[in-house]
Scaffold this active site. Structure first.
Site, PDB file in Angstrom:
ATOM      1  N   THR A 127       0.814  -1.213   0.000  1.00 52.93           N
ATOM      2  CA  THR A 127       0.000   0.000   0.000  1.00 52.93           C
ATOM      3  C   THR A 127       0.849   1.265   0.000  1.00 52.93           C
ATOM      4  O   THR A 127       0.355   2.361  -0.255  1.00 52.93           O
ATOM      5  CB  THR A 127      -0.938   0.019   1.218  1.00 52.93           C
ATOM      6  OG1 THR A 127      -0.166  -0.155   2.410  1.00 52.93           O
ATOM      7  CG2 THR A 127      -1.959  -1.115   1.122  1.00 52.93           C
TER       8      THR A 127
ATOM      9  N   HIS B  52       6.124   0.823   7.858  1.00 50.48           N
ATOM     10  CA  HIS B  52       6.301   1.620   9.071  1.00 50.48           C
ATOM     11  C   HIS B  52       6.360   0.655  10.247  1.00 50.48           C
ATOM     12  O   HIS B  52       6.176  -0.562  10.082  1.00 50.48           O
ATOM     13  CB  HIS B  52       5.199   2.665   9.223  1.00 50.48           C
ATOM     14  CG  HIS B  52       3.800   2.129   9.226  1.00 50.48           C
ATOM     15  ND1 HIS B  52       3.283   1.363  10.264  1.00 50.48           N
ATOM     16  CD2 HIS B  52       2.799   2.236   8.315  1.00 50.48           C
ATOM     17  CE1 HIS B  52       2.034   1.037   9.994  1.00 50.48           C
ATOM     18  NE2 HIS B  52       1.706   1.542   8.814  1.00 50.48           N
TER      19      HIS B  52
ATOM     20  N   HIS C 155       4.123  -2.358  11.007  1.00 52.45           N
ATOM     21  CA  HIS C 155       4.202  -3.595  10.218  1.00 52.45           C
ATOM     22  C   HIS C 155       5.210  -4.589  10.791  1.00 52.45           C
ATOM     23  O   HIS C 155       5.263  -5.742  10.358  1.00 52.45           O
ATOM     24  CB  HIS C 155       4.649  -3.290   8.775  1.00 52.45           C
ATOM     25  CG  HIS C 155       3.691  -2.461   7.989  1.00 52.45           C
ATOM     26  ND1 HIS C 155       4.067  -1.315   7.327  1.00 52.45           N
ATOM     27  CD2 HIS C 155       2.367  -2.606   7.750  1.00 52.45           C
ATOM     28  CE1 HIS C 155       3.016  -0.794   6.716  1.00 52.45           C
ATOM     29  NE2 HIS C 155       1.969  -1.555   6.967  1.00 52.45           N
TER      30      HIS C 155
ATOM     31  N   LYS D 131     -11.151  -1.640   7.494  1.00 48.01           N
ATOM     32  CA  LYS D 131     -11.620  -0.512   6.698  1.00 48.01           C
ATOM     33  C   LYS D 131     -13.145  -0.445   6.710  1.00 48.01           C
ATOM     34  O   LYS D 131     -13.820  -1.475   6.624  1.00 48.01           O
ATOM     35  CB  LYS D 131     -11.130  -0.621   5.245  1.00 48.01           C
ATOM     36  CG  LYS D 131      -9.609  -0.537   5.091  1.00 48.01           C
ATOM     37  CD  LYS D 131      -9.099   0.847   5.421  1.00 48.01           C
ATOM     38  CE  LYS D 131      -7.596   0.933   5.311  1.00 48.01           C
ATOM     39  NZ  LYS D 131      -7.080   2.261   5.684  1.00 48.01           N
TER      40      LYS D 131
ATOM     41  N   ARG E 161     -11.185   0.646  -0.429  1.00 45.20           N
ATOM     42  CA  ARG E 161      -9.886   1.261  -0.647  1.00 45.20           C
ATOM     43  C   ARG E 161      -9.815   1.854  -2.054  1.00 45.20           C
ATOM     44  O   ARG E 161     -10.447   1.329  -2.984  1.00 45.20           O
ATOM     45  CB  ARG E 161      -8.762   0.229  -0.500  1.00 45.20           C
ATOM     46  CG  ARG E 161      -8.566  -0.294   0.908  1.00 45.20           C
ATOM     47  CD  ARG E 161      -7.527  -1.381   0.918  1.00 45.20           C
ATOM     48  NE  ARG E 161      -7.386  -2.000   2.226  1.00 45.20           N
ATOM     49  CZ  ARG E 161      -6.466  -1.671   3.122  1.00 45.20           C
ATOM     50  NH1 ARG E 161      -5.597  -0.709   2.839  1.00 45.20           N
ATOM     51  NH2 ARG E 161      -6.402  -2.288   4.282  1.00 45.20           N
TER      52      ARG E 161
ATOM     53  N   GLN F 154      -5.945 -14.414  -0.770  1.00 43.85           N
ATOM     54  CA  GLN F 154      -4.912 -14.655   0.229  1.00 43.85           C
ATOM     55  C   GLN F 154      -4.859 -16.126   0.604  1.00 43.85           C
ATOM     56  O   GLN F 154      -3.780 -16.680   0.836  1.00 43.85           O
ATOM     57  CB  GLN F 154      -5.139 -13.803   1.479  1.00 43.85           C
ATOM     58  CG  GLN F 154      -3.956 -13.894   2.434  1.00 43.85           C
ATOM     59  CD  GLN F 154      -4.001 -12.878   3.551  1.00 43.85           C
ATOM     60  OE1 GLN F 154      -4.288 -11.715   3.324  1.00 43.85           O
ATOM     61  NE2 GLN F 154      -3.707 -13.321   4.751  1.00 43.85           N
TER      62      GLN F 154
ATOM     63  N   ASP G 249      -5.883  -9.115  12.842  1.00 47.02           N
ATOM     64  CA  ASP G 249      -6.938  -8.836  11.861  1.00 47.02           C
ATOM     65  C   ASP G 249      -6.882  -9.781  10.660  1.00 47.02           C
ATOM     66  O   ASP G 249      -7.751  -9.738   9.793  1.00 47.02           O
ATOM     67  CB  ASP G 249      -6.859  -7.382  11.388  1.00 47.02           C
ATOM     68  CG  ASP G 249      -5.556  -7.065  10.670  1.00 47.02           C
ATOM     69  OD1 ASP G 249      -4.557  -7.804  10.875  1.00 47.02           O
ATOM     70  OD2 ASP G 249      -5.511  -6.085   9.910  1.00 47.02           O
TER      71      ASP G 249
ATOM     72  N   LYS H 191      -2.435   5.431  19.761  1.00 44.27           N
ATOM     73  CA  LYS H 191      -2.023   4.454  18.754  1.00 44.27           C
ATOM     74  C   LYS H 191      -0.510   4.300  18.721  1.00 44.27           C
ATOM     75  O   LYS H 191       0.238   5.281  18.695  1.00 44.27           O
ATOM     76  CB  LYS H 191      -2.538   4.886  17.385  1.00 44.27           C
ATOM     77  CG  LYS H 191      -2.463   3.791  16.333  1.00 44.27           C
ATOM     78  CD  LYS H 191      -3.258   4.160  15.096  1.00 44.27           C
ATOM     79  CE  LYS H 191      -3.265   3.017  14.091  1.00 44.27           C
ATOM     80  NZ  LYS H 191      -4.037   3.342  12.887  1.00 44.27           N
TER      81      LYS H 191
ATOM     82  N   LYS I  16       2.588   6.104  15.971  1.00 43.16           N
ATOM     83  CA  LYS I  16       2.191   7.391  15.414  1.00 43.16           C
ATOM     84  C   LYS I  16       2.742   8.519  16.281  1.00 43.16           C
ATOM     85  O   LYS I  16       2.779   8.425  17.497  1.00 43.16           O
ATOM     86  CB  LYS I  16       0.668   7.517  15.358  1.00 43.16           C
ATOM     87  CG  LYS I  16      -0.005   6.531  14.408  1.00 43.16           C
ATOM     88  CD  LYS I  16       0.182   6.944  12.959  1.00 43.16           C
ATOM     89  CE  LYS I  16      -0.630   6.044  12.037  1.00 43.16           C
ATOM     90  NZ  LYS I  16      -0.512   6.457  10.627  1.00 43.16           N
ATOM     91  N   THR I  17       3.174   9.588  15.640  1.00 44.07           N
ATOM     92  CA  THR I  17       3.603  10.790  16.345  1.00 44.07           C
ATOM     93  C   THR I  17       2.862  11.971  15.741  1.00 44.07           C
ATOM     94  O   THR I  17       2.086  11.817  14.793  1.00 44.07           O
ATOM     95  CB  THR I  17       5.119  11.020  16.196  1.00 44.07           C
ATOM     96  OG1 THR I  17       5.417  11.317  14.818  1.00 44.07           O
ATOM     97  CG2 THR I  17       5.911   9.791  16.626  1.00 44.07           C
TER      98      THR I  17
END
Length: 419
Positions: A40, A45, A48, A82, A86, A172, A193, A230, A233-234
């Site tokens: 994606t 990041h 993952h 989601k 997407r 998948q 998930d 979360k 994240k920053t």
């Protein structure tokens, strides 16, 4: 420590399809197992990382990891997590992203030796498959009721889900079946998930093979922070593995700023330190918390793993320079990393300029009167050296590699002058 016991101690195992069966299999043989991700973006990041680091733990115990990048599934889009469809990516975008992810994954795994990792792209088998083959060979084995019961599908029925994303779980599942057939791959690892997609793969293996096939699925928990915010994240956004998106210094700083309430959990999740080492760091938090040994170990281990030893040393050097104020020995590259988010001003003139004029021109001081006050009070430093002379001229001697001058006002307020 035995592998599954170690994973349990680290808190990494969330769900297993057959705990006793997997334990027995791992006791008897070395297996191939896989983890995948869709392209994606052209960089991973830190959100993952955990599934792939878990896969690497299996490699360190002698098993063979298969790393899958979804060149085909990335064209479809996983409905997991989601609430709406997407936006589809072009083939060119996906192929660009695949190349970026594959490059990063080579830093995490060992691709040499008896159990060297294998890199695969599901576009190689799904990209050229025609719709009739897909429906006859794979779709025939997956019931609609079975798919409707999947959380990823059921959660989207009210808001709507396209047939494209509806079929994602079969694609998948097809990956797992193909890897089982081609590489004797007996297990898939994924985030919590991905449970529904993993079990679809197991269903295809069960229905499409005639031997006493045995395969397994294992999911890992969602990484959370103690304060409820979360992970990964920053204020500036995601913490990327690409050094162009998140510099090694910023990467190091993210980990070293981990809260006390999270640091031991993250050491267990993300590092390859032993139980004894982590427990010693946990004890140090009780005895000498001010030294922040656990945070330093976490930052060092993660930066070394993703960016290498040289980048780690550079990140530590920048951190120490900023803490001490001794910045004159930083290189221009290190300044770009360490001062990325500080206020900056571009001095276009090549001529020398008085310190008072530069302070006002760059808005470091609000007026000449304030600038003179700041200088005479010893509140201004140039490249780490305090300047109290009102007639001081800033020129070539103050330009680090001809590109930057670092001004500090007070104890912590840094400003960057660019040329």
């Amino acid at each position: 420590m035995e592998l599954l016991q170690d994973l349990q101690w680290r808190g990494i195992i969330y769900q297993q399809t057959d705990e006793e069966g997997l334990k027995d299999t791992l006791h008897k043989e070395k297996i191939s197992l896989y983890c995948g991700m869709d392209p994606t973006a052209d960089s991973m990041h830190i959100g993952h990382l955990l599934p792939f680091l878990t896969l690497r733990r299996f490699q360190e115990h002698g098993h063979r990891p298969i790393v899958l990048v979804g060149g085909a599934t990335g064209l479809i889009g996983d409905p997991s997590g989601k609430s709406e469809e997407r936006k589809l990516q072009t083939l060119e975008m996906v192929q660009h992203n695949v190349a970026g992810l594959q490059k990063q994954l080579t830093h995490i795994f060992d691709f040499e030796g008896e159990n060297g990792a294998i890199m695969v792209n599901n576009y190689d088998w799904a990209g050229s498959m025609d719709i009739v083959t897909f429906l006859r060979d794979y779709g025939k084995h997956v019931g609609v009721n079975y798919m409707l019961a999947k959380d990823t599908v059921a959660s989207r029925l009210e808001t709507g889900i396209s047939f494209t994303e509806f079929t994602y779980t079969i694609l998948q599942g097809m990956d797992f079946f193909r890897l089982y057939e081609d590489h004797n791959c007996k297990m898939q690892i994924g985030g919590s998930d991905q449970w529904g997609n993993i079990t679809t793969g197991l269903e295809l293996i069960r229905k499409m093979t005639t031997d006493e096939s045995k395969a397994f699925g294992l999911t890992i928990p969602l990484v959370t922070k103690a304060d409820g915010t979360k992970f990964g994240k920053t204020e500036g956004g995601a913490i990327w593995l690409d050094p162009e998106k998140t510099s090694p210094y910023e990467f190091y700083q993210f980990w070293i700023n981990t809260a006390d309430a999270d640091v031991i959990k993250y050491l267990k999740f993300f590092t390859f330190l032993t139980r004894e080492q982590i427990e010693a760091l946990e004890e140090s938090m009780k005895e000498e918390a001010h030294l922040r040994k656990a945070q330093k170990a976490l930052a060092e281990e993660m930066t070394r793993l993703i960016h290498g030893e040289a980048a780690l040393e550079q990140a530590i050097k920048i951190s120490q320079a900023l803490f001490s104020g001794d910045v004159k020995n930083l290189t221009a590259t290190e300044i770009q990393q360490g001062f990325k988010d500080v206020p900056s001003y571009e001095h276009s003139s090549g001529e020398d300029i008085s310190i008072v004029d530069l302070l006002v021109e760059s808005k470091i001081s609000s007026s000449k009167r304030q600038a003179r006050e700041d200088v005479t009070n010893g509140a201004v430093s140039i490249n780490g050296d305090r300047v109290t002379d009102l007639d001081y001229m800033i020129g070539n001697k103050d330009r680090i590699e001809g590109q930057f001058t670092i001004i500090r006002r007070g104890k912590k307020k840094y400003f960057l002058i660019k040329y």
